[in-house]
Design an enzyme around this catalytic site. Structure first.
Site, PDB file in Angstrom:
ATOM      1  N   HIS A   1      -8.140  -2.962 -15.149  1.00  0.00           N
ATOM      2  CA  HIS A   1      -6.960  -2.511 -14.408  1.00  0.00           C
ATOM      3  C   HIS A   1      -5.821  -3.505 -14.638  1.00  0.00           C
ATOM      4  O   HIS A   1      -6.068  -4.698 -14.796  1.00  0.00           O
ATOM      5  CB  HIS A   1      -7.313  -2.413 -12.921  1.00  0.00           C
ATOM      6  CG  HIS A   1      -6.208  -1.892 -12.077  1.00  0.00           C
ATOM      7  ND1 HIS A   1      -5.167  -2.692 -11.640  1.00  0.00           N
ATOM      8  CD2 HIS A   1      -5.966  -0.641 -11.609  1.00  0.00           C
ATOM      9  CE1 HIS A   1      -4.341  -1.934 -10.938  1.00  0.00           C
ATOM     10  NE2 HIS A   1      -4.786  -0.698 -10.900  1.00  0.00           N
TER      11      HIS A   1
ATOM     12  N   ASP B   1      -4.034   6.859  -8.854  1.00  0.00           N
ATOM     13  CA  ASP B   1      -3.512   5.528  -8.534  1.00  0.00           C
ATOM     14  C   ASP B   1      -3.062   5.459  -7.082  1.00  0.00           C
ATOM     15  O   ASP B   1      -2.076   4.799  -6.744  1.00  0.00           O
ATOM     16  CB  ASP B   1      -2.395   5.086  -9.494  1.00  0.00           C
ATOM     17  CG  ASP B   1      -2.318   3.564  -9.646  1.00  0.00           C
ATOM     18  OD1 ASP B   1      -3.154   2.862  -9.023  1.00  0.00           O
ATOM     19  OD2 ASP B   1      -1.433   3.089 -10.359  1.00  0.00           O
TER      20      ASP B   1
HETATM   21 MN    MN Z   1      -3.863   1.139 -10.167  1.00  0.00          MN
END
Ligand code: MN
Length: 360
Positions: free
Chosen positions: A183, A306
């Protein structure tokens, strides 16, 4: 509200952030400092302390897994969040604190999943700064806690995972067939300065530059000759790499012929297609999606929102309306996540008929 329409595909979202109070407090303490080796302190200080309404919402939603999050998932027909501790994870903490907090996060994550087994899966937090402890935590997280993979927020104290001292992490991941989601976080100290003037160190550009570099370093280091079964997952439609693969492949033979650079068994593009999968997090753009399907294949792409940094409604509408065949939509929405992260097929809600009553 009237009964919601059933949808023809299960929706699994694969880059969904959460936070526990102990890590929230530790991150705030860390962000209040001024460590020149951690250039994203001020960014996280901003996110974790400012009283702007949008940031208050983000903090509230990061810390919640049982109420508002499930209501939003139900409202938009999202069956599963694959949860991961928000960036920068425990990677900025001292060794002992990082190891301890990673284990606490994973215990808490397992409890969240146990409360809602049809709605959540999870990626284990680890402390890469202590590689052998990180490897042991991967084993515990997979064998005992039954989590679905590992999350690492790009560089750890400005070091990248191609350095051999980190390879116990890859050894454990390959042995257990555990995917590692790399990430983003802000660029490392070595590359941070030119991003600052216009605030480019964020998701606007710097996250992608940092994380794309990290992935290319892994490829060029020979990690995937040593660990051919390792699976790396990248968000944001591959952090720019799919668009760049032709040129990387074209240039690599020349660059790698110099000095003692590693000689690779495959081309960089072949590793990318074999050892990587990508997600749609924060990239709700049909031309880019269609290009990635052509470049890396629909079998290597997964849906992601997200949450809570991006809105659920936009991600769901983007993928629902994507001008691609239904069979690809099934792969991207759920089949690939079920295969890659070992999320049980078909469990959980058909969208809109969640375990919670409809609200509103
Ligand atoms: Mn993210």
């Amino acid at each position: 509200m009237a009964d919601r329409q059933p949808v023809p595909w299960r929706r699994i979202a694969t880059e969904e952030a959460f936070l526990i109070p102990e890590v929230h407090d530790a991150l705030r303490s860390w962000a209040a400092g001024a460590d020149p080796d951690e250039p994203d302190q001020d960014f996280w200080g901003f996110v974790l302390t400012q009283d702007l309404p949008g940031l208050q919402r983000v903090r509230r939603q990061l810390l919640d897994t049982d109420d508002e999050r499930l209501a939003i998932m139900d409202e938009h027909g999202v069956s599963v969040h694959l949860l991961s501790l928000t960036a920068p994870g425990v990677q900025t903490f001292g060794d002992a604190q990082a190891v301890e907090l990673a284990a606490l996060v994973n215990d808490r994550l397992a409890a969240i999943i146990a409360r809602h087994p049809d709605r959540f899966a999870g990626l284990a937090a680890i402390a890469p700064q202590v590689p052998h402890a990180a490897a042991a935590e991967i084993e515990r997280a997979m064998k005992t806690l039954r989590l679905n993979g590992v999350v690492i927020n790009s560089h750890t104290r400005n070091e990248y995972l191609d350095e051999e001292k980190f390879w116990p992490i890859f050894e454990a991941a390959q042995a257990l067939r555990v995917p590692i989601y790399i990430h983003p976080r802000s660029p490392s100290a070595q590359m941070a300065a030119p991003y600052r003037k216009y605030g480019l160190e964020t998701g606007m550009y710097g996250f992608q530059a940092e994380t794309g570099l990290h992935a290319i370093r892994l490829i060029c280091s020979g990690v995937f000759d040593r660990f051919p079964d390792l699976k790396i997952v990248l968000g944001h439609l591959g952090e720019g790499i799919p668009f760049w693969l032709y040129r990387v492949d074209y240039m690599h033979p020349v660059r790698s012929s110099r000095n003692s650079r590693p000689k690779l068994q495959l081309t960089p593009g072949e590793y990318f297609k074999r050892n990587f999968a990508i997600t749609t997090s924060g990239m709700n753009w049909h031309p880019a999606l269609r290009f990635c399907i052509e470049a890396v294949g629909a079998d290597n792409i997964m849906f992601a929102i997200d949450y809570p940094y991006q809105l659920t409604v936009g991600a769901v509408q983007f993928m629902d309306s994507a001008p691609i065949p239904d069979q690809d939509k099934h792969k991207i929405f759920h089949l690939n996540a079920e295969r890659i992260f070992g999320i049980p097929a078909g469990a959980g809600i058909a969208a809109g008929t969640g375990t919670r009553p409809a609200t509103g």
